[in-house]
Design a protein around this motif. Structure first.
Motif, PDB file in Angstrom:
ATOM      1  N   THR A  21      88.109  22.710 -14.432  1.00 28.33           N
ATOM      2  CA  THR A  21      86.704  22.761 -14.054  1.00 28.33           C
ATOM      3  C   THR A  21      85.956  23.551 -15.123  1.00 28.33           C
ATOM      4  O   THR A  21      86.559  24.223 -15.963  1.00 28.33           O
ATOM      5  CB  THR A  21      86.516  23.460 -12.698  1.00 28.33           C
ATOM      6  OG1 THR A  21      86.919  24.827 -12.837  1.00 28.33           O
ATOM      7  CG2 THR A  21      87.315  22.777 -11.594  1.00 28.33           C
ATOM      8  N   ARG A  22      84.666  23.482 -15.063  1.00 27.26           N
ATOM      9  CA  ARG A  22      83.841  24.239 -16.004  1.00 27.26           C
ATOM     10  C   ARG A  22      84.129  25.730 -15.897  1.00 27.26           C
ATOM     11  O   ARG A  22      84.243  26.433 -16.902  1.00 27.26           O
ATOM     12  CB  ARG A  22      82.366  23.945 -15.717  1.00 27.26           C
ATOM     13  CG  ARG A  22      81.439  24.657 -16.607  1.00 27.26           C
ATOM     14  CD  ARG A  22      80.019  24.311 -16.271  1.00 27.26           C
ATOM     15  NE  ARG A  22      79.140  25.250 -16.938  1.00 27.26           N
ATOM     16  CZ  ARG A  22      77.854  25.235 -16.864  1.00 27.26           C
ATOM     17  NH1 ARG A  22      77.242  24.302 -16.161  1.00 27.26           N
ATOM     18  NH2 ARG A  22      77.136  26.127 -17.478  1.00 27.26           N
ATOM     19  N   SER A  23      84.290  26.252 -14.699  1.00 26.47           N
ATOM     20  CA  SER A  23      84.559  27.686 -14.531  1.00 26.47           C
ATOM     21  C   SER A  23      85.951  28.061 -15.034  1.00 26.47           C
ATOM     22  O   SER A  23      86.143  29.145 -15.582  1.00 26.47           O
ATOM     23  CB  SER A  23      84.351  28.127 -13.086  1.00 26.47           C
ATOM     24  OG  SER A  23      85.237  27.460 -12.231  1.00 26.47           O
ATOM     25  N   GLU A  24      86.934  27.177 -14.860  1.00 22.91           N
ATOM     26  CA  GLU A  24      88.264  27.447 -15.402  1.00 22.91           C
ATOM     27  C   GLU A  24      88.223  27.498 -16.933  1.00 22.91           C
ATOM     28  O   GLU A  24      88.852  28.354 -17.548  1.00 22.91           O
ATOM     29  CB  GLU A  24      89.264  26.380 -14.946  1.00 22.91           C
ATOM     30  CG  GLU A  24      89.621  26.487 -13.481  1.00 22.91           C
ATOM     31  CD  GLU A  24      90.414  25.300 -12.978  1.00 22.91           C
ATOM     32  OE1 GLU A  24      91.215  25.516 -12.043  1.00 22.91           O
ATOM     33  OE2 GLU A  24      90.241  24.179 -13.491  1.00 22.91           O
ATOM     34  N   LEU A  25      87.473  26.587 -17.533  1.00 22.30           N
ATOM     35  CA  LEU A  25      87.313  26.611 -18.987  1.00 22.30           C
ATOM     36  C   LEU A  25      86.657  27.910 -19.424  1.00 22.30           C
ATOM     37  O   LEU A  25      87.098  28.558 -20.366  1.00 22.30           O
ATOM     38  CB  LEU A  25      86.493  25.421 -19.475  1.00 22.30           C
ATOM     39  CG  LEU A  25      86.151  25.449 -20.958  1.00 22.30           C
ATOM     40  CD1 LEU A  25      87.407  25.296 -21.811  1.00 22.30           C
ATOM     41  CD2 LEU A  25      85.137  24.377 -21.294  1.00 22.30           C
ATOM     42  N   ALA A  26      85.602  28.326 -18.725  1.00 26.47           N
ATOM     43  CA  ALA A  26      84.893  29.559 -19.074  1.00 26.47           C
ATOM     44  C   ALA A  26      85.832  30.759 -19.075  1.00 26.47           C
ATOM     45  O   ALA A  26      85.741  31.623 -19.954  1.00 26.47           O
ATOM     46  CB  ALA A  26      83.731  29.794 -18.110  1.00 26.47           C
ATOM     47  N   SER A  27      86.765  30.808 -18.139  1.00 24.19           N
ATOM     48  CA  SER A  27      87.696  31.938 -18.081  1.00 24.19           C
ATOM     49  C   SER A  27      88.701  31.903 -19.231  1.00 24.19           C
ATOM     50  O   SER A  27      89.260  32.929 -19.595  1.00 24.19           O
ATOM     51  CB  SER A  27      88.418  31.972 -16.743  1.00 24.19           C
ATOM     52  OG  SER A  27      89.339  30.910 -16.641  1.00 24.19           O
ATOM     53  N   ARG A  28      88.907  30.748 -19.833  1.00 24.27           N
ATOM     54  CA  ARG A  28      89.870  30.608 -20.924  1.00 24.27           C
ATOM     55  C   ARG A  28      89.280  30.884 -22.299  1.00 24.27           C
ATOM     56  O   ARG A  28      90.022  31.187 -23.227  1.00 24.27           O
ATOM     57  CB  ARG A  28      90.443  29.193 -20.947  1.00 24.27           C
ATOM     58  CG  ARG A  28      91.326  28.879 -19.788  1.00 24.27           C
ATOM     59  CD  ARG A  28      91.710  27.407 -19.838  1.00 24.27           C
ATOM     60  NE  ARG A  28      92.679  27.102 -18.830  1.00 24.27           N
ATOM     61  CZ  ARG A  28      93.986  27.069 -19.044  1.00 24.27           C
ATOM     62  NH1 ARG A  28      94.465  27.282 -20.236  1.00 24.27           N
ATOM     63  NH2 ARG A  28      94.810  26.809 -18.066  1.00 24.27           N
ATOM     64  N   VAL A  29      87.981  30.710 -22.464  1.00 24.28           N
ATOM     65  CA  VAL A  29      87.398  30.777 -23.811  1.00 24.28           C
ATOM     66  C   VAL A  29      86.779  32.125 -24.149  1.00 24.28           C
ATOM     67  O   VAL A  29      86.161  32.272 -25.193  1.00 24.28           O
ATOM     68  CB  VAL A  29      86.386  29.642 -24.072  1.00 24.28           C
ATOM     69  CG1 VAL A  29      87.070  28.295 -24.005  1.00 24.28           C
ATOM     70  CG2 VAL A  29      85.211  29.712 -23.121  1.00 24.28           C
ATOM     71  N   GLY A  30      86.915  33.093 -23.285  1.00 28.57           N
ATOM     72  CA  GLY A  30      86.498  34.430 -23.643  1.00 28.57           C
ATOM     73  C   GLY A  30      85.126  34.830 -23.141  1.00 28.57           C
ATOM     74  O   GLY A  30      84.582  34.213 -22.239  1.00 28.57           O
ATOM     75  N   PRO A  31      84.578  35.832 -23.774  1.00 30.21           N
ATOM     76  CA  PRO A  31      83.368  36.463 -23.251  1.00 30.21           C
ATOM     77  C   PRO A  31      82.099  35.627 -23.406  1.00 30.21           C
ATOM     78  O   PRO A  31      81.081  35.958 -22.821  1.00 30.21           O
ATOM     79  CB  PRO A  31      83.261  37.747 -24.080  1.00 30.21           C
ATOM     80  CG  PRO A  31      83.952  37.420 -25.358  1.00 30.21           C
ATOM     81  CD  PRO A  31      85.078  36.480 -24.977  1.00 30.21           C
ATOM     82  N   ARG A  32      82.127  34.556 -24.168  1.00 31.32           N
ATOM     83  CA  ARG A  32      80.927  33.746 -24.378  1.00 31.32           C
ATOM     84  C   ARG A  32      81.199  32.282 -24.043  1.00 31.32           C
ATOM     85  O   ARG A  32      81.320  31.456 -24.937  1.00 31.32           O
ATOM     86  CB  ARG A  32      80.465  33.891 -25.812  1.00 31.32           C
ATOM     87  CG  ARG A  32      80.125  35.344 -26.139  1.00 31.32           C
ATOM     88  CD  ARG A  32      79.817  35.522 -27.568  1.00 31.32           C
ATOM     89  NE  ARG A  32      78.414  35.207 -27.781  1.00 31.32           N
ATOM     90  CZ  ARG A  32      77.849  35.198 -28.955  1.00 31.32           C
ATOM     91  NH1 ARG A  32      78.552  35.469 -30.030  1.00 31.32           N
ATOM     92  NH2 ARG A  32      76.583  34.919 -29.065  1.00 31.32           N
ATOM     93  N   PRO A  33      81.270  31.963 -22.748  1.00 34.52           N
ATOM     94  CA  PRO A  33      81.551  30.577 -22.359  1.00 34.52           C
ATOM     95  C   PRO A  33      80.346  29.678 -22.659  1.00 34.52           C
ATOM     96  O   PRO A  33      79.225  30.159 -22.826  1.00 34.52           O
ATOM     97  CB  PRO A  33      81.799  30.673 -20.859  1.00 34.52           C
ATOM     98  CG  PRO A  33      81.045  31.877 -20.419  1.00 34.52           C
ATOM     99  CD  PRO A  33      81.104  32.838 -21.585  1.00 34.52           C
ATOM    100  N   PRO A  34      80.559  28.369 -22.727  1.00 38.74           N
ATOM    101  CA  PRO A  34      79.460  27.438 -22.966  1.00 38.74           C
ATOM    102  C   PRO A  34      78.371  27.574 -21.902  1.00 38.74           C
ATOM    103  O   PRO A  34      78.670  27.679 -20.707  1.00 38.74           O
ATOM    104  CB  PRO A  34      80.126  26.070 -22.894  1.00 38.74           C
ATOM    105  CG  PRO A  34      81.573  26.318 -23.142  1.00 38.74           C
ATOM    106  CD  PRO A  34      81.846  27.686 -22.618  1.00 38.74           C
ATOM    107  N   SER A  35      77.148  27.551 -22.348  1.00 36.35           N
ATOM    108  CA  SER A  35      76.000  27.724 -21.455  1.00 36.35           C
ATOM    109  C   SER A  35      75.609  26.405 -20.779  1.00 36.35           C
ATOM    110  O   SER A  35      76.085  25.330 -21.154  1.00 36.35           O
ATOM    111  CB  SER A  35      74.805  28.239 -22.257  1.00 36.35           C
ATOM    112  OG  SER A  35      74.379  27.229 -23.168  1.00 36.35           O
ATOM    113  N   ASP A  36      74.700  26.504 -19.817  1.00 37.33           N
ATOM    114  CA  ASP A  36      74.148  25.310 -19.183  1.00 37.33           C
ATOM    115  C   ASP A  36      73.500  24.407 -20.233  1.00 37.33           C
ATOM    116  O   ASP A  36      73.648  23.191 -20.181  1.00 37.33           O
ATOM    117  CB  ASP A  36      73.106  25.682 -18.129  1.00 37.33           C
ATOM    118  CG  ASP A  36      73.708  26.359 -16.912  1.00 37.33           C
ATOM    119  OD1 ASP A  36      74.935  26.241 -16.690  1.00 37.33           O
ATOM    120  OD2 ASP A  36      72.944  27.014 -16.178  1.00 37.33           O
ATOM    121  N   ALA A  37      72.771  25.014 -21.180  1.00 34.60           N
ATOM    122  CA  ALA A  37      72.104  24.238 -22.230  1.00 34.60           C
ATOM    123  C   ALA A  37      73.126  23.479 -23.087  1.00 34.60           C
ATOM    124  O   ALA A  37      72.893  22.326 -23.466  1.00 34.60           O
ATOM    125  CB  ALA A  37      71.254  25.150 -23.109  1.00 34.60           C
TER     126      ALA A  37
END
Length: 95
Positions: free
Chosen positions: A5-21
């Motif tokens: 999921t988008r949130s799972e990806l965010a937890s894997r890529v570090g302190p600056r996950p991809p934004s809504d934009a």
């Protein structure tokens, strides 16, 4: 192949996950490049014995709302990070 999921990806890529934009532009264009710094690999431990921990691999799918992206390529950067090229998965009407 993993499905994230988008949130799972965010937890894997570090302190600056991809934004809504970022995701809106990716959906509009049908593709994007996602840069991940070296700190996202190995949980920030560059000398880990088991090699780099890749947040994504070719073939992984990332679900973003009712859309999905597939990782089609991964390249190492000079700084030790990765650039993942992702493409929008075509809608499958009637399936």
């Amino acid at each position: 192949m993993r499905r994230l999921t988008r949130s799972e990806l965010a937890s894997r890529v570090g302190p600056r996950p991809p934004s809504d934009a970022f995701w809106r532009r990716a959906i509009d264009r049908g593709e994007a490049a996602l840069g991940v710094g070296a700190e996202a690999l190995n949980g920030g431990e560059p000398d880990a014995d088991d090699g780099p921990r890749e947040p994504l691999d070719t073939g992984d799918i990332v679900d973003v709302g009712d859309r999905a992206f597939v990782v089609v390529d991964a390249e190492r950067t000079d700084g030790g990070g990765r650039v993942y090229r992702i493409e929008l998965v075509a809608d499958r009407d009637g399936d």
